[in-house]
Structures are given as C-alpha cells and as structure tokens.
Design a protein around this motif. Sequence first.
Motif, PDB file in Angstrom:
ATOM      1  N   GLU A 433     -40.552  17.160 -49.986  1.00  0.00           N
ATOM      2  CA  GLU A 433     -41.453  17.372 -49.258  1.00  0.00           C
ATOM      3  C   GLU A 433     -41.265  16.697 -47.550  1.00  0.00           C
ATOM      4  N   SER A 434     -40.673  15.527 -47.570  1.00  0.00           N
ATOM      5  CA  SER A 434     -40.200  15.134 -46.400  1.00  0.00           C
ATOM      6  C   SER A 434     -39.019  15.187 -45.952  1.00  0.00           C
ATOM      7  N   ALA A 435     -38.035  16.329 -46.890  1.00  0.00           N
ATOM      8  CA  ALA A 435     -36.647  16.473 -46.196  1.00  0.00           C
ATOM      9  C   ALA A 435     -36.504  17.327 -45.197  1.00  0.00           C
ATOM     10  N   PRO A 436     -35.523  17.760 -44.513  1.00  0.00           N
ATOM     11  CA  PRO A 436     -35.115  18.659 -43.514  1.00  0.00           C
ATOM     12  C   PRO A 436     -35.227  19.791 -43.942  1.00  0.00           C
ATOM     13  N   LYS A 437     -35.766  20.963 -43.268  1.00  0.00           N
ATOM     14  CA  LYS A 437     -35.710  22.395 -44.013  1.00  0.00           C
ATOM     15  C   LYS A 437     -34.352  23.036 -43.363  1.00  0.00           C
ATOM     16  N   GLY A 438     -33.780  23.752 -44.294  1.00  0.00           N
ATOM     17  CA  GLY A 438     -32.355  24.120 -43.754  1.00  0.00           C
ATOM     18  C   GLY A 438     -32.049  25.093 -44.825  1.00  0.00           C
ATOM     19  N   LEU A 439     -30.902  25.770 -44.687  1.00  0.00           N
ATOM     20  CA  LEU A 439     -29.978  26.289 -45.786  1.00  0.00           C
ATOM     21  C   LEU A 439     -28.578  26.202 -45.722  1.00  0.00           C
ATOM     22  N   VAL A 440     -28.297  26.274 -47.088  1.00  0.00           N
ATOM     23  CA  VAL A 440     -26.787  25.967 -47.327  1.00  0.00           C
ATOM     24  C   VAL A 440     -26.205  27.122 -47.832  1.00  0.00           C
ATOM     25  N   LEU A 441     -25.237  27.425 -46.954  1.00  0.00           N
ATOM     26  CA  LEU A 441     -24.344  28.671 -46.764  1.00  0.00           C
ATOM     27  C   LEU A 441     -23.133  28.703 -47.215  1.00  0.00           C
ATOM     28  N   GLY A 442     -22.878  28.851 -48.552  1.00  0.00           N
ATOM     29  CA  GLY A 442     -21.510  28.721 -49.052  1.00  0.00           C
ATOM     30  C   GLY A 442     -20.872  30.077 -48.668  1.00  0.00           C
TER      31      GLY A 442
END
Length: 469
Positions: A433-442
């Motif tokens: 809930e408190s983590a930064p929002k983002g995408l991990v793009l392999g």
Amino acid sequence: MIASLSLSLEENSTPRYEQLRQQLLQAMDQGRLKEGDKLPSSRTLAQMLGVSRSVIMQAYDQLISEGVLASQPKRGVYVAQQASFVPAPMAVKSAPTPLVMAQFDSGADVSVFPNKEWAASMRRAWLNPDPKLLKGEYEAGYPPLQQAICEYLFALRGMECRPEQVILVAGNYDALALLQHALANKVQHWLLEEPTYPPLRSGFQGISTLPLDVTDQGPRLVDIAEPWAAVLTPNRQYPLGISSNSATRESWLSSVADGHNFVIEDDYDNEFLYQGGGLKPWFQVAQQRQETCDRVFYIGSFSKVLFRGLRLGFIVAPENLVRQVRQSQKELGLFASQTLQPVVADFLNNGTFYRHLNRMRRHYRSKRDRLLKLLETHLGTWFTWQKPSGGLHIVTYVKDEFSSEQWCRELDEHCLQSGLRLSWLQQHYTAQESAPKGLVLGFSAPSEEQLQTWITRISEVCQLLSARQ
C-alpha cells in the motif's frame, strides 16, 4: 482441503512441476480451489507427494508470476483474488485453447541460443561418460564443472575459490533451502531486502524474517542482537537495480566480523554489464580478511546466461562450512541433476560459453536501448525511469499525478483484457500500500517487435485513462 485436491505426480515426459501446476489450475477451474483459499506450504506438500520441495516451489512460483496465486509474507500462498485462471489442458478434442498471457520477461532469449554448439557439447560429454557420473556419485557436483565454475568466476568477477567450495544445486531456491538448513542452529533471523523478488519470500515460510530497507547506497544495515543471515543482491539489487557502494559493503562486512552473523551474496545477473566496471564480489573481499573469511556465501545460476529450463545453480561456501552444507544437501536430498553437468562443463571449457556470453551482452544491450527509445517515445508523459548500466530489466515509476490506486488498477485491468500481464513494482514490497508505483519491464526474453507492441498498448491505455480525468 488437501485431500479434496486429489494431487498426484507421475514419472512421464511432463515435468513434475508442470503436472502440479496443471492440476492446481484444474482444481481452480472446477471450483475445488476458490479465491482466497490457502495452499499447503511447500514443505508440507512436498512431503505428501514424495518429491523435492523445489518441485513445489517451481510450480507455485510459476503460478505466482502468472497472477493466479499470491504469496503473503509470514502467512503463506493463497489463490489470488480475481485471478485469471488458465484452464488446464484437457485430453479431449473439444478442449479450449489455453489463454497465454504476454508479459515482460527478464529470462534468457532462447531464440538465439547456440543449439548446434550445445548439441556438440552433449555428444562429447556423453561419448565416454565417467562411470561415477552414471552411478550418481558426484552429489556435490561433477568435478570438472566445479573446476570450470572456479575459472569462470575468476575470469568474469575476479573471484578466487577452490573446486571443493563449489556445490551444485537445482537453482537459487534449492541454494537458499540448503543454507537455511545448514545455518538453522546458527542464526535466529533471516534478513530479506525490501523490495525483493516475490517468490523468494515464499521460500521462508515459517521462518523469522525481517525486511531491509534499500537506499540509493544499498541495503541499510539494521541493529539486531540475535544472530542473523542476510540474503543480499549487492552487485545489482533486484528489482531496483542499485549497486551497493564500498561504504555499505564495509558496514555489512564489519557486522559479520564478530563471528555470529552471515551474508548470502546473490549475484543473479552479474554477467550482463554494459558500461563501467563491475563491483568486486563481497565474497572475494571477505575471503581476504581473517575475521570475515567464513561469514559470506556466494550463490549464482546459469538460468539467465544459458536457459531457464537448465535449472542449474551453485553455492560457493567458505572452506570451513563446506562439509556442513554438503551434509544438509544429503539430509534434504536437494541434489542437482547430474545429466547436464558434464555438458555445461564442456560448454565452458571449449570456449563456446564465453563466445555466447559476449554475443548475448551485445544482444541484450541492443534490446535495452530499444526499450529506452520506446519509453521515451510513448510513455514519458506518465512514467519516469533511469538508464540501467546492466541487468535485464528496467524499472519505470508512475508520476505522482497518475499514481492513484484506481489509475494503476485500471491500467492493469485494461492490459490484462488485451492479453498483457504487467509486473508492478509494488508487488515486490511487503507493504504494497505504501510502496512506490511502477512497472518492472524485463526486456531480455521478448523480441523487439513484442516490446514495441506492448509499450504501444500501455501508451494507448494511458491515453485513454488520461482522457477520462
């Protein structure tokens, strides 16, 4: 519940982990497993089915990566809420075609694997096989491969070790299971980076774990009175891509110098550095000091540089702890398959491995640069990122004005509907809930055409969501 699942694994051409995966999917499809149901721990299910725990973990990890299961720290593995279940293949003509979700993948690109050279190594390796190999007597590893790994580590990482210190395992999960067992009477807590690879946490069920915050200088050392062991990725932290600086390294090595604590150095993709010099392994630094020479383990794998299905990794243990780790290997039965070990040894020794590695560095660097151009062209309005100097993935961060839960959820749902499963950065955190929002793009496994199609699709969805605001 376990009895109602009617799980059974057989000796046939289908790998056991895939059999289990299909049976679990079938149980979900038939309603015997429902959203929110808790699955047995990997240890419990392995004992019931009479297989190695790594079989269970591989099936669970695959379903977690597909979004079908969810791992909850200190609680276990559950059937995911609103999961898109893939029907298990049915042996009837009317069976529907399984839905295959596309996803960014940081695995090996097997489309350019040197199959002919690999086949040649297989022929040479098994033309006149070692009788002890046929009898399965090399439990800790095939000696020529142990020697080849030592030479490989010295050539690529400047790391010195003896063949006797190299213990072959069936991947990093078995490596960590062995070390958990070997250190069980020595440590009370296991420290895991926050964030980290989600399936890694599933391997520590029922064990005291504590999170380590990762800063721009590396994992932050914590003050704990009881003995501990820390699993760290100092060369390139996963998934953030941060390299620990020398001050961080010295702090951690000082913390194990008292003879009570341990560091497990996971060097998961050290081969792929595109610019600058690599960091010296902590294992090598520790070996050069009397007070730390028996405090650091090193684990590595061939899955990313060769192919995932190989399932071959290794532990480099401090010399005075080799016997203890080997004893744990015997007690747990976590032996790496010896069939392909002489093949890998030949592949390394004849120089094909190093030529392949050099080609793949260029290949993956080209893919990285292509993905960076696609991001700049299509996603700069909604995301920020940094150019990684190495590795096989890029982390993009959602800009603050678009980082609401609803925006991210709708982006995820629209992409799922079009057959693209996204890997979210916040899924790598315990406190999502408190983590930064983002995408991990392999970017390593997909083709450049696939990368363009997927980034374009994400851009189209982002434009749609922005038009609604």
